[in-house]
Design a protein around this motif. Structure first.
Motif, PDB file in Angstrom:
ATOM      1  N   ILE A 154       0.701  -1.192  -0.034  1.00  0.00           N
ATOM      2  CA  ILE A 154      -0.071  -0.073   0.042  1.00  0.00           C
ATOM      3  C   ILE A 154       0.665   1.292   0.040  1.00  0.00           C
ATOM      4  O   ILE A 154       0.645   2.322  -0.915  1.00  0.00           O
ATOM      5  CB  ILE A 154      -0.979  -0.003   1.221  1.00  0.00           C
ATOM      6  N   ARG A 155       1.735   1.024   0.917  1.00  0.00           N
ATOM      7  CA  ARG A 155       2.778   2.291   0.993  1.00  0.00           C
ATOM      8  C   ARG A 155       3.685   2.718  -0.259  1.00  0.00           C
ATOM      9  O   ARG A 155       3.668   3.695  -0.880  1.00  0.00           O
ATOM     10  CB  ARG A 155       3.777   2.039   2.105  1.00  0.00           C
ATOM     11  N   GLN A 156       4.017   1.528  -0.990  1.00  0.00           N
ATOM     12  CA  GLN A 156       4.490   1.468  -2.356  1.00  0.00           C
ATOM     13  C   GLN A 156       3.720   2.088  -3.470  1.00  0.00           C
ATOM     14  O   GLN A 156       4.194   2.762  -4.120  1.00  0.00           O
ATOM     15  CB  GLN A 156       5.230   0.008  -2.516  1.00  0.00           C
ATOM     16  N   TYR A 157       2.557   1.463  -3.375  1.00  0.00           N
ATOM     17  CA  TYR A 157       1.707   1.819  -4.331  1.00  0.00           C
ATOM     18  C   TYR A 157       1.581   3.417  -4.356  1.00  0.00           C
ATOM     19  O   TYR A 157       1.521   4.111  -5.279  1.00  0.00           O
ATOM     20  CB  TYR A 157       0.257   1.173  -4.296  1.00  0.00           C
ATOM     21  N   VAL A 158       1.021   3.926  -3.145  1.00  0.00           N
ATOM     22  CA  VAL A 158       0.750   5.463  -3.043  1.00  0.00           C
ATOM     23  C   VAL A 158       2.031   6.042  -3.393  1.00  0.00           C
ATOM     24  O   VAL A 158       2.053   7.350  -4.152  1.00  0.00           O
ATOM     25  CB  VAL A 158       0.300   5.779  -1.736  1.00  0.00           C
ATOM     26  N   SER A 159       3.354   5.576  -3.131  1.00  0.00           N
ATOM     27  CA  SER A 159       4.434   6.267  -3.360  1.00  0.00           C
ATOM     28  C   SER A 159       4.626   6.413  -4.968  1.00  0.00           C
ATOM     29  O   SER A 159       5.256   7.399  -5.384  1.00  0.00           O
ATOM     30  CB  SER A 159       5.482   5.706  -2.679  1.00  0.00           C
ATOM     31  N   GLU A 160       4.542   5.113  -5.416  1.00  0.00           N
ATOM     32  CA  GLU A 160       4.665   5.161  -6.889  1.00  0.00           C
ATOM     33  C   GLU A 160       3.879   6.126  -7.838  1.00  0.00           C
ATOM     34  O   GLU A 160       3.957   6.808  -8.561  1.00  0.00           O
ATOM     35  CB  GLU A 160       4.608   3.729  -7.457  1.00  0.00           C
ATOM     36  N   GLU A 161       2.577   6.049  -7.345  1.00  0.00           N
ATOM     37  CA  GLU A 161       1.542   6.803  -8.088  1.00  0.00           C
ATOM     38  C   GLU A 161       1.691   8.309  -7.944  1.00  0.00           C
ATOM     39  O   GLU A 161       1.205   9.090  -8.627  1.00  0.00           O
ATOM     40  CB  GLU A 161       0.104   6.472  -7.404  1.00  0.00           C
ATOM     41  N   THR A 162       2.045   8.732  -6.558  1.00  0.00           N
ATOM     42  CA  THR A 162       1.744  10.158  -6.341  1.00  0.00           C
ATOM     43  C   THR A 162       3.145  10.728  -6.102  1.00  0.00           C
ATOM     44  O   THR A 162       3.400  11.880  -5.884  1.00  0.00           O
ATOM     45  CB  THR A 162       0.984  10.425  -4.995  1.00  0.00           C
TER      46      THR A 162
END
Lengths: 108, 108
Positions: free
Chosen positions: B27-35
């Motif tokens: 989850i943390r990684q996803y948000v980091s990659e997207e935003t």
DNA sequence: GAATATTTTTACGATATTTCGGAAAAATAG
DNA sequence: CTATTTTTCCGAAATATCGTAAAAATATTC
């Protein structure tokens, strides 16, 4: 550059939309009409104040010309930085809420 | 029904997007990659916790099957209420950011 | 010019909420 | 036992929101 909170975003957007007619009362009313959320003045002015301190809004004293008396208005105007903040908010939303997301979510 | 904060919205969306693969790290990684925003674990788990308490997320214990050891994962799943909250956020965004607004803002 | 009506802003402490950091602990495989 | 992965912990500091009465500023009326 910190993100705008939801309420900051709403008020800032309202000022921008209202152009030359943005002062406390109209801003509050605009947000209320557009979103159905009515904010107490404490919240409204405290947010406007914060936006002004951050440089996203400038304030100007209105000519006293209401028809039946009443205190002067203070008009708010969005600054270049304010536009920048709105753009950043828009961009962030676009990253998160791309059209696939929206379509998928409406299909459930 | 209170509005989601920006971070809640991001994490909730991330869980939804990641489907069966949503746990803390992804989850943390996803948000980091997207935003491009990287959040400390304190912020992440505290938000996930709050979302779970509100009924927007459910948590399930993962089978322990990582390849090189490591603690069990807790997977998060979005609930019906969570979907509702995302829908509400989407609708609010639509009210504020209609296409005229976006076009006008990109023209400046 | 005094009293009244009207409009808008201010004040402000109290509460509630959010975010941060990042070391430490827990759980598991080899 | 060691390496690895993931979660927990937790208080501090920063922020946000509320409520609403009161104050300020102005026009009108007599």
């Amino acid at each position: 550059m910190k993100d705008l909170t939801l309420t900051e975003e709403m008020f800032l957007l309202a000022v921008w939309k209202l152009k030359e007619e943005a002062y406390g009362v109209t801003i509050r009313q605009y947000v209320s009409e557009e979103t159905g959320r009515t904010y107490p003045y404490g919240t409204l002015y405290s947010a406007l104040d914060k936006l002004a301190r951050k440089g996203f809004l400038a304030r100007s004293t209105g000519d006293p010309s209401p028809e039946r008396g009443g205190r002067r208005k203070y008009y708010y105007h969005i600054t270049g930085q304010g536009i920048g903040a709105l753009r950043a908010a828009m961009e962030l939303k676009r990253l998160l809420w791309d059209s696939d997301t929206e379509i998928a979510l409406s299909k459930i």
